[in-house]
Design a protein around this motif. Sequence first.
Motif, short mmCIF file in Angstrom:
data_model
loop_
_atom_site.label_atom_id
_atom_site.label_comp_id
_atom_site.label_asym_id
_atom_site.label_seq_id
_atom_site.Cartn_x
_atom_site.Cartn_y
_atom_site.Cartn_z
N PRO A 1 -0.05 1.14 -6.29
CA PRO A 1 -0.10 -0.13 -5.57
C PRO A 1 1.22 -0.89 -5.73
O PRO A 1 1.81 -0.91 -6.82
CB PRO A 1 -1.25 -0.88 -6.25
CG PRO A 1 -2.05 0.16 -6.96
CD PRO A 1 -1.08 1.23 -7.33
N GLU B 1 -6.98 2.13 -7.53
CA GLU B 1 -5.91 1.45 -6.79
C GLU B 1 -5.18 0.43 -7.67
O GLU B 1 -3.96 0.28 -7.60
CB GLU B 1 -6.51 0.73 -5.57
CG GLU B 1 -5.52 -0.02 -4.71
CD GLU B 1 -4.86 0.84 -3.66
OE1 GLU B 1 -3.92 0.32 -3.02
OE2 GLU B 1 -5.25 2.00 -3.48
N ARG C 1 0.84 -1.20 0.00
CA ARG C 1 0.00 0.00 0.00
C ARG C 1 0.88 1.25 0.00
O ARG C 1 1.36 1.68 1.04
CB ARG C 1 -0.91 0.00 1.23
CG ARG C 1 -1.79 -1.22 1.35
CD ARG C 1 -3.03 -1.09 0.51
NE ARG C 1 -3.85 -2.28 0.63
CZ ARG C 1 -3.83 -3.29 -0.23
NH1 ARG C 1 -3.01 -3.25 -1.26
NH2 ARG C 1 -4.60 -4.35 -0.07
#
Length: 203
Positions: free
Chosen positions: A71, A166, A66
């Motif tokens: 990502p 993400e 994270r």
Amino acid sequence: MTALCTTLPDNLRLLLVDDHRIFLDGLSLALSPLSQNLQIHTAHSAAEAEQCLRQHDYDLILLDLRLPDDPGIELLQRWLVRGENTPVAILSASDSALEAQAALAAGALGFIPKSSDGNALRQAVTRVLLGETLPAPSSSSPLTPRQLEILQLLAEGLPNKAISRELGLAEDTVKTHLKALFETFAVHTRTACVSAARQRGWL
């Protein structure tokens, strides 16, 4: 130091990539006994990690899943496509077998939970430095690495738009994966999907 670590060369250079500075300080301290002339470089984002890679060669990269700007798994895959051959082990606050499998499927040589104590951490890093691939925790999950990633983000409560951002996917692609997950668990809601995955030990 244990005999395990005496097989490592005296000169090692590691890159630690994590946006939590206090964690990086503790990690650097825990790894310091690995070799006599250990050099530890740190990066707090994917962009900083890229800059470090342009400037230095490393024996190992420890990469958080994270990061604020990219990502970790996507960054790893980009490095592999580019031909970077530095071994990478993933660090994660999650002990999830699914996340570990997703990381290994993406090309990581190991998955190290942040909950590891100093000795376990040094042993895991040493094994990767000596050329081993650390096995993922066992899981009977039939899901694809991408579905595992989406399931994990679903469990964190992220909406489709945030999941797509993400993972760098189109929102329609996320919906397609969610539909497949719902069918796998025979459920109709996100909450039920996460609950079913946890009941099977996949989260």
